[in-house]
Design an enzyme around this catalytic site. Sequence first.
Site, mmCIF file in Angstrom:
data_model
loop_
_atom_site.group_PDB
_atom_site.id
_atom_site.type_symbol
_atom_site.label_atom_id
_atom_site.label_comp_id
_atom_site.label_asym_id
_atom_site.label_seq_id
_atom_site.Cartn_x
_atom_site.Cartn_y
_atom_site.Cartn_z
ATOM 1 N N ASN A 9 0.869 -1.180 0.000
ATOM 2 C CA ASN A 9 0.000 0.000 0.000
ATOM 3 C C ASN A 9 0.904 1.227 0.000
ATOM 4 O O ASN A 9 1.503 1.553 1.027
ATOM 5 C CB ASN A 9 -0.896 -0.014 1.250
ATOM 6 C CG ASN A 9 -1.693 1.271 1.384
ATOM 7 O OD1 ASN A 9 -1.817 2.038 0.427
ATOM 8 N ND2 ASN A 9 -2.233 1.516 2.572
ATOM 9 N N LYS A 11 0.076 4.295 -0.307
ATOM 10 C CA LYS A 11 -0.564 5.495 0.256
ATOM 11 C C LYS A 11 -0.341 6.682 -0.690
ATOM 12 O O LYS A 11 -0.379 6.519 -1.896
ATOM 13 C CB LYS A 11 -0.035 5.761 1.664
ATOM 14 C CG LYS A 11 -0.020 4.500 2.528
ATOM 15 C CD LYS A 11 0.199 4.781 3.968
ATOM 16 C CE LYS A 11 0.286 3.470 4.728
ATOM 17 N NZ LYS A 11 0.097 3.620 6.144
ATOM 18 N N HIS A 95 -9.467 1.178 4.575
ATOM 19 C CA HIS A 95 -8.198 1.360 5.306
ATOM 20 C C HIS A 95 -8.434 2.332 6.467
ATOM 21 O O HIS A 95 -9.223 3.269 6.348
ATOM 22 C CB HIS A 95 -7.130 1.909 4.353
ATOM 23 C CG HIS A 95 -5.767 1.881 4.953
ATOM 24 N ND1 HIS A 95 -5.330 2.844 5.830
ATOM 25 C CD2 HIS A 95 -4.764 0.981 4.847
ATOM 26 C CE1 HIS A 95 -4.093 2.541 6.217
ATOM 27 N NE2 HIS A 95 -3.730 1.409 5.631
ATOM 28 N N GLU A 97 -6.806 4.724 7.538
ATOM 29 C CA GLU A 97 -6.584 6.149 7.227
ATOM 30 C C GLU A 97 -7.785 6.745 6.498
ATOM 31 O O GLU A 97 -8.088 7.927 6.655
ATOM 32 C CB GLU A 97 -5.279 6.305 6.418
ATOM 33 C CG GLU A 97 -4.073 6.103 7.326
ATOM 34 C CD GLU A 97 -2.848 5.514 6.641
ATOM 35 O OE1 GLU A 97 -2.780 5.519 5.406
ATOM 36 O OE2 GLU A 97 -1.964 5.029 7.386
ATOM 37 N N GLU A 167 -5.685 -5.033 10.543
ATOM 38 C CA GLU A 167 -4.692 -3.989 10.736
ATOM 39 C C GLU A 167 -4.991 -3.256 12.043
ATOM 40 O O GLU A 167 -5.784 -2.299 12.051
ATOM 41 C CB GLU A 167 -4.743 -2.997 9.575
ATOM 42 C CG GLU A 167 -4.389 -3.607 8.241
ATOM 43 C CD GLU A 167 -3.676 -2.609 7.342
ATOM 44 O OE1 GLU A 167 -2.565 -2.925 6.911
ATOM 45 O OE2 GLU A 167 -4.213 -1.521 7.108
ATOM 46 N N GLY A 173 2.334 2.140 10.839
ATOM 47 C CA GLY A 173 3.323 3.212 10.739
ATOM 48 C C GLY A 173 3.992 3.565 12.054
ATOM 49 O O GLY A 173 4.658 4.596 12.150
ATOM 50 N N SER A 213 3.184 -2.290 10.418
ATOM 51 C CA SER A 213 4.647 -2.293 10.627
ATOM 52 C C SER A 213 5.298 -3.621 10.270
ATOM 53 O O SER A 213 6.216 -4.069 10.960
ATOM 54 C CB SER A 213 4.976 -1.867 12.064
ATOM 55 O OG SER A 213 4.530 -0.549 12.311
HETATM 56 C C1 PEP Z 1 -0.840 0.062 5.943
HETATM 57 O O1 PEP Z 1 -0.816 1.192 5.523
HETATM 58 O O2 PEP Z 1 -1.756 -0.699 5.605
HETATM 59 C C2 PEP Z 1 0.236 -0.369 6.833
HETATM 60 C C3 PEP Z 1 0.152 -1.543 7.393
HETATM 61 O O3 PEP Z 1 1.264 0.515 7.027
HETATM 62 P P1 PEP Z 1 2.673 0.204 7.744
HETATM 63 O O4 PEP Z 1 3.207 -1.072 7.140
HETATM 64 O O5 PEP Z 1 3.536 1.387 7.403
HETATM 65 O O6 PEP Z 1 2.417 0.066 9.194
#
Ligand code: PEP
Length: 249
Positions: A9, A11, A95, A97, A167, A173, A213
Site C-alpha cells: 500500500n 498510500k 483502510h 486512514e 490492521e 506506521g 509495521s
Molecule cells: C498500511 O498502511 O496498511 C500499513 C500496514 O502501514 P505500515 O506497514 O507502514 O504500518
Amino acid sequence: MRKKVIAANWKMYKTPHQAKEFVDSFLPHAWGHTRDEIVICPPFVCIPATAEAAQGSGIAIGGQDLYWEQEGAYTSAISAHMLMAAGCTHVIIGHSERRQYFSETDDTVNRKLKRALSAGLKPIVCVGEVIQEREAGLTDEVLRRQCGIAFRDISGGEAIPIIMAYEPVWAIGTGKTATPEMAGEAHAVIRAEAAKAFGEGVATQIRILYGGSVKPDNAKALMSQPEIDGALVGGASLDPKSFAAIVKY
Ligand code: PEP
C-alpha cells in the site's frame, strides 16, 4: 492451503515516474516468485505506469479506494470500472486512514465492497481496532461490528474473492506489531464472522492478511503463523529492496 498475498500500500507516495522506477528495480526479485501473490496498490495517478511496467510479471495492481456508484457527478471519485480499465484487479477498502481522515464508515465499506465484488475486483477489506479499544478489551467486539456490517447483503457465492486485512490501527506506521498471538486471536474472530455470514466452506477459503509495521526483519515470524495468510505493507513497501525482502520472507 491458502496461497498467501503480499500487498503493498503506497498510500500518497510516488509519482508515475517513481512508480515505474520502483517496478523496474523490484521486478528482478519478483520474476518466477509463485509461492505468494504479489499486489501493488499505488496512488490512482500511478496505476497505469505501474501496471504497464509490471505487465507480464504476474504482479497484480490494486487501487487504494473506490466509490460505489458506477458513474456520475461525484467530483474526485473513482469507480470500479475506471480502476479496472487502468489495470487494477484488486482494491483496498476501508483502510484505517480512510476511516480516520475521510469519514469512511462501516456502511460505506459495505457499499464499496458490494460494488467491488459485482464489478469483479478482488477487495482487500481492512479492519482493526484503535489503541483505546484494545486497552478497553473491545478488540473482538470492534472486529465483529466492522466485519458484520461490511459483509451485509453479500452471499457466500459472491464472497469467495474477499481478502481481509487485520490492521490494528496502533501498529500502522508506528513500528509496533501485534504479537503473533494477538494476530491469531483477531484472525480467528474475523474468520468466525465470515463463517457466520458466508458459511464455513467459504470462510475457510478467505485469506486474512496482517498489516501494521511489517518489515523485512519481522516478516518471517509473522508469515509462519498458520492463521496469517499474507501481509498488507505500508512504509516498508516503498523501497523495492525492502519490499522484495518481505516478499521473500
Ligand atoms: C498500511 O498502511 O496498511 C500499513 C500496514 O502501514 P505500515 O506497514 O507502514 O504500518
